[in-house]
Write a protein that holds these residues in place. Structure first.
Motif, PDB file in Angstrom:
ATOM      1  N   UNK A 141     -63.131  31.347  95.409  1.00 24.81           N
ATOM      2  CA  UNK A 141     -63.814  30.070  94.633  1.00 24.81           C
ATOM      3  C   UNK A 141     -63.801  29.902  93.661  1.00 24.81           C
ATOM      4  N   UNK A 142     -64.144  28.539  92.628  1.00 25.59           N
ATOM      5  CA  UNK A 142     -64.089  28.135  91.021  1.00 25.59           C
ATOM      6  C   UNK A 142     -64.462  27.492  91.135  1.00 25.59           C
ATOM      7  N   UNK A 169     -71.847  20.961  88.155  1.00 26.36           N
ATOM      8  CA  UNK A 169     -70.575  22.025  88.461  1.00 26.36           C
ATOM      9  C   UNK A 169     -70.443  21.991  89.720  1.00 26.36           C
ATOM     10  N   UNK A 170     -69.341  21.452  89.788  1.00 27.54           N
ATOM     11  CA  UNK A 170     -68.740  21.403  91.484  1.00 27.54           C
ATOM     12  C   UNK A 170     -67.596  22.564  91.428  1.00 27.54           C
ATOM     13  N   UNK A 171     -67.836  22.733  93.629  1.00 32.09           N
ATOM     14  CA  UNK A 171     -66.824  24.192  93.291  1.00 32.09           C
ATOM     15  C   UNK A 171     -65.294  23.736  94.239  1.00 32.09           C
ATOM     16  N   UNK A 172     -64.652  24.867  94.295  1.00 32.28           N
ATOM     17  CA  UNK A 172     -63.941  24.495  94.662  1.00 32.28           C
ATOM     18  C   UNK A 172     -63.022  25.693  95.661  1.00 32.28           C
ATOM     19  N   UNK A 226     -63.450  36.297  94.120  1.00 30.32           N
ATOM     20  CA  UNK A 226     -62.349  36.795  95.429  1.00 30.32           C
ATOM     21  C   UNK A 226     -62.555  37.205  96.251  1.00 30.32           C
ATOM     22  N   UNK A 227     -62.839  36.666  97.271  1.00 29.48           N
ATOM     23  CA  UNK A 227     -63.425  37.645  98.364  1.00 29.48           C
ATOM     24  C   UNK A 227     -63.028  39.305  98.889  1.00 29.48           C
ATOM     25  N   UNK A 228     -63.256  39.649  99.646  1.00 29.69           N
ATOM     26  CA  UNK A 228     -62.847  41.133 100.004  1.00 29.69           C
ATOM     27  C   UNK A 228     -62.345  39.954 101.494  1.00 29.69           C
TER      28      UNK A 228
END
Length: 111
Positions: A84-85, A46-49, A98-100
């Motif tokens: 990130x997805x 996979x790739x990440x965005x 989703x981050x903090x």
């Protein structure tokens, strides 16, 4: 004349990519750049965005690629969220993770 019609069955299978398992950002930053990291998606190849949002605004893309970390520059004072997805050609992209909040507080340098 007798007309015969047959109903055809069609099954559509949509394969989705699994989301990255985590995302990590520092709680605070006093620099104009920081490193964001995430756990790999269980789906292979996979790739990440990676996207960021400043002060609750619109998310914008800051990284795309196969690495599990990204150094994000252009940071300023404010409150940041990152997400990130995972993506893969021919598949449905994963949900975002989703981050903090990361609070950017840049110090002024005396002349």
């Amino acid at each position: 004349m007798i007309t015969t019609s047959f109903a055809a069955a069609c099954a559509v299978t949509s394969t989705a990519v699994e989301a990255p398992v985590s995302i990590s950002v520092p709680a605070t930053s006093t620099s104009t750049s920081l490193t964001v990291s995430w756990g790999a998606s269980p789906t292979s190849d996979v790739s990440y965005v990676l996207e960021r949002s400043l002060n609750g605004g619109t998310f914008s893309q800051v990284y795309s690629g196969t690495a599990l970390t990204a150094t994000v520059s252009g940071m300023s004072n404010g409150s940041y969220l990152f997400r990130v997805k995972a993506t893969k050609s021919g598949y449905v992209s994963s949900a975002y993770v989703t981050s903090g909040t990361c609070t950017g507080t840049l110090m002024a340098t005396p002349p």
